[in-house]
Design a protein around this motif. Structure first.
Motif, PDB file in Angstrom:
ATOM      1  N   SER A  10       0.831  -1.212   0.000  1.00 12.51           N
ATOM      2  CA  SER A  10       0.000   0.000   0.000  1.00 12.51           C
ATOM      3  C   SER A  10       0.863   1.258   0.000  1.00 12.51           C
ATOM      4  N   ALA A  11       1.965   1.235   0.740  1.00  8.95           N
ATOM      5  CA  ALA A  11       2.867   2.392   0.773  1.00  8.95           C
ATOM      6  C   ALA A  11       3.503   2.616  -0.589  1.00  8.95           C
ATOM      7  N   ALA A  12       3.901   1.534  -1.262  1.00 11.60           N
ATOM      8  CA  ALA A  12       4.497   1.656  -2.594  1.00 11.60           C
ATOM      9  C   ALA A  12       3.480   2.231  -3.580  1.00 11.60           C
ATOM     10  N   GLU A  13       2.243   1.790  -3.480  1.00 12.05           N
ATOM     11  CA  GLU A  13       1.187   2.308  -4.355  1.00 12.05           C
ATOM     12  C   GLU A  13       0.988   3.807  -4.102  1.00 12.05           C
ATOM     13  N   ALA A  14       0.967   4.209  -2.836  1.00 13.15           N
ATOM     14  CA  ALA A  14       0.792   5.624  -2.488  1.00 13.15           C
ATOM     15  C   ALA A  14       1.979   6.465  -2.966  1.00 13.15           C
ATOM     16  N   LEU A  15       3.196   5.945  -2.812  1.00  8.04           N
ATOM     17  CA  LEU A  15       4.379   6.673  -3.289  1.00  8.04           C
ATOM     18  C   LEU A  15       4.349   6.852  -4.797  1.00  8.04           C
ATOM     19  N   GLY A  82     -10.612  -3.574 -10.464  1.00  6.77           N
ATOM     20  CA  GLY A  82     -10.668  -2.272 -11.121  1.00  6.77           C
ATOM     21  C   GLY A  82      -9.524  -2.026 -12.082  1.00  6.77           C
ATOM     22  N   ARG A  83      -9.881  -1.919 -13.351  1.00  7.89           N
ATOM     23  CA  ARG A  83      -8.896  -1.684 -14.422  1.00  7.89           C
ATOM     24  C   ARG A  83      -8.182  -0.351 -14.242  1.00  7.89           C
ATOM     25  N   GLU A  84      -8.897   0.677 -13.853  1.00  9.00           N
ATOM     26  CA  GLU A  84      -8.293   2.001 -13.730  1.00  9.00           C
ATOM     27  C   GLU A  84      -7.152   2.001 -12.702  1.00  9.00           C
ATOM     28  N   ARG A  85      -7.365   1.361 -11.580  1.00  6.18           N
ATOM     29  CA  ARG A  85      -6.328   1.290 -10.543  1.00  6.18           C
ATOM     30  C   ARG A  85      -5.113   0.500 -11.042  1.00  6.18           C
ATOM     31  N   PHE A  86      -5.355  -0.595 -11.746  1.00  3.49           N
ATOM     32  CA  PHE A  86      -4.267  -1.403 -12.299  1.00  3.49           C
ATOM     33  C   PHE A  86      -3.415  -0.581 -13.269  1.00  3.49           C
ATOM     34  N   VAL A  87      -4.066   0.104 -14.184  1.00  6.97           N
ATOM     35  CA  VAL A  87      -3.350   0.914 -15.176  1.00  6.97           C
ATOM     36  C   VAL A  87      -2.568   2.021 -14.473  1.00  6.97           C
ATOM     37  N   ARG A  88      -3.181   2.685 -13.516  1.00  8.64           N
ATOM     38  CA  ARG A  88      -2.498   3.749 -12.760  1.00  8.64           C
ATOM     39  C   ARG A  88      -1.247   3.192 -12.063  1.00  8.64           C
ATOM     40  N   ASN A  89      -1.379   2.020 -11.421  1.00  7.84           N
ATOM     41  CA  ASN A  89      -0.228   1.433 -10.728  1.00  7.84           C
ATOM     42  C   ASN A  89       0.892   1.081 -11.694  1.00  7.84           C
ATOM     43  N   LEU A  90       0.545   0.495 -12.849  1.00  7.84           N
ATOM     44  CA  LEU A  90       1.568   0.173 -13.849  1.00  7.84           C
ATOM     45  C   LEU A  90       2.309   1.432 -14.292  1.00  7.84           C
ATOM     46  N   ARG A  91       1.568   2.465 -14.569  1.00  8.22           N
ATOM     47  CA  ARG A  91       2.170   3.696 -15.086  1.00  8.22           C
ATOM     48  C   ARG A  91       2.978   4.418 -14.020  1.00  8.22           C
ATOM     49  N   ASN A  92       2.560   4.310 -12.778  1.00  7.45           N
ATOM     50  CA  ASN A  92       3.351   4.897 -11.695  1.00  7.45           C
ATOM     51  C   ASN A  92       4.665   4.150 -11.519  1.00  7.45           C
ATOM     52  N   LEU A  93       4.633   2.838 -11.638  1.00  4.21           N
ATOM     53  CA  LEU A  93       5.848   2.032 -11.532  1.00  4.21           C
ATOM     54  C   LEU A  93       6.824   2.370 -12.647  1.00  4.21           C
ATOM     55  N   ALA A  94       6.290   2.588 -13.846  1.00  2.42           N
ATOM     56  CA  ALA A  94       7.136   2.857 -15.011  1.00  2.42           C
ATOM     57  C   ALA A  94       7.823   4.213 -14.933  1.00  2.42           C
ATOM     58  N   GLY A  95       7.358   5.067 -14.074  1.00  2.00           N
ATOM     59  CA  GLY A  95       7.822   6.442 -14.093  1.00  2.00           C
ATOM     60  C   GLY A  95       9.082   6.767 -13.328  1.00  2.00           C
ATOM     61  N   GLY A  96       9.930   5.825 -12.994  1.00  2.32           N
ATOM     62  CA  GLY A  96      11.162   6.237 -12.362  1.00  2.32           C
ATOM     63  C   GLY A  96      11.722   5.304 -11.311  1.00  2.32           C
ATOM     64  N   PHE A  97      10.980   4.304 -10.876  1.00  2.00           N
ATOM     65  CA  PHE A  97      11.502   3.377  -9.877  1.00  2.00           C
ATOM     66  C   PHE A  97      12.480   2.382 -10.480  1.00  2.00           C
ATOM     67  N   ILE A  98      12.411   2.190 -11.798  1.00  2.00           N
ATOM     68  CA  ILE A  98      13.248   1.202 -12.484  1.00  2.00           C
ATOM     69  C   ILE A  98      14.159   1.936 -13.449  1.00  2.00           C
ATOM     70  N   SER A  99      15.476   1.716 -13.316  1.00  2.00           N
ATOM     71  CA  SER A  99      16.420   2.417 -14.190  1.00  2.00           C
ATOM     72  C   SER A  99      16.841   1.577 -15.394  1.00  2.00           C
ATOM     73  N   ALA A 100      16.752   0.248 -15.307  1.00  2.00           N
ATOM     74  CA  ALA A 100      17.095  -0.634 -16.436  1.00  2.00           C
ATOM     75  C   ALA A 100      16.422  -1.983 -16.203  1.00  2.00           C
ATOM     76  N   TYR A 101      16.160  -2.712 -17.305  1.00  2.00           N
ATOM     77  CA  TYR A 101      15.558  -4.041 -17.145  1.00  2.00           C
ATOM     78  C   TYR A 101      15.850  -4.917 -18.368  1.00  2.00           C
ATOM     79  N   ARG A 102      15.733  -6.218 -18.135  1.00  2.00           N
ATOM     80  CA  ARG A 102      15.795  -7.238 -19.192  1.00  2.00           C
ATOM     81  C   ARG A 102      14.660  -8.216 -18.934  1.00  2.00           C
ATOM     82  N   VAL A 103      13.984  -8.614 -19.993  1.00  2.00           N
ATOM     83  CA  VAL A 103      12.871  -9.552 -19.880  1.00  2.00           C
ATOM     84  C   VAL A 103      13.055 -10.639 -20.923  1.00  2.00           C
ATOM     85  N   THR A 104      12.890 -11.889 -20.500  1.00  2.00           N
ATOM     86  CA  THR A 104      12.938 -13.021 -21.419  1.00  2.00           C
ATOM     87  C   THR A 104      11.637 -13.803 -21.269  1.00  2.00           C
TER      88      THR A 104
END
Length: 183
Positions: A10-15, A82-104
């Motif tokens: 919950s704290a991560a979502e709020a941040l 709720g789709r809106e909350r899911f999309v908001r959380n994804l977009r908040n995560l994408a905005g700066g918490f991750i500096s690099a990634y690899r996905v296979t």
């Protein structure tokens, strides 16, 4: 999940929401996919795979119309509807918490009977599941640049529904259930 795990989640979502408010990032900064829901099962599979190809869970570029408005989203820590909350959380995560990634991609499969045959599922088609498994390695945007790696899986439970707008049949995910294998 324990009360502590839920509190951290919950704290991560709020941040994430606070960061988005401060930086002013909005939906226009992301690719929201097709403006219409999938009309057939095969179209849903193709569009869902395209979401994975653009790493939707790390970029926030998610095909919003693939999910019903009251879709259930769950992971080992929390769950909500709720789709809106899911999309908001994804977009908040994408905005700066991750500096690099690899996905296979390890696996991406629908039910055994799903094939590129043009099958629409048809009226009264049973719910179907799509399962994915990916190896995710990411670097967090913290001063010490920690690197995390895990196997991440999602079961997308999908079904044919009546479209709210025109009454025609469309395919949407009604549940998005994550599982993690943490190293």
């Amino acid at each position: 999940a324990s009360p502590w795990d839920r509190a951290v989640w919950s704290a991560a979502e709020a941040l994430g929401s606070l960061r988005a408010a401060v930086t002013g990032s909005g939906d226009e900064d992301f690719d929201s996919g097709d403006a219409e829901p999938a009309r057939t099962w095969d179209e849903l599979l193709q569009r869902l795979r395209a979401d994975y190809d653009r790493d939707y869970f790390l970029t926030g570029d998610v095909d919003v119309q693939l999910y019903s408005e009251d879709c259930e989203f769950s992971d080992p820590f929390a769950g909500f509807r709720g789709r809106e909350r899911f999309v908001r959380n994804l977009r908040n995560l994408a905005g700066g918490f991750i500096s690099a990634y690899r996905v296979t991609m390890l696996d991406f499969a629908g039910p055994p009977d799903s094939s590129p045959s043009g099958d629409s599922g048809g009226a009264g088609a049973a719910a179907r599941a799509v399962r994915s498994r990916l190896r995710v390695v990411l670097e967090l945007a913290l001063p010490w640049r920690p690197v995390l790696g895990w196997v991440w899986g999602v079961t997308h439970e999908c079904e044919a529904q009546r479209d709210e707008g025109g009454g025609s049949e469309v395919w949407r995910c009604v549940a998005h259930r994550e599982a993690w294998g943490i190293d």
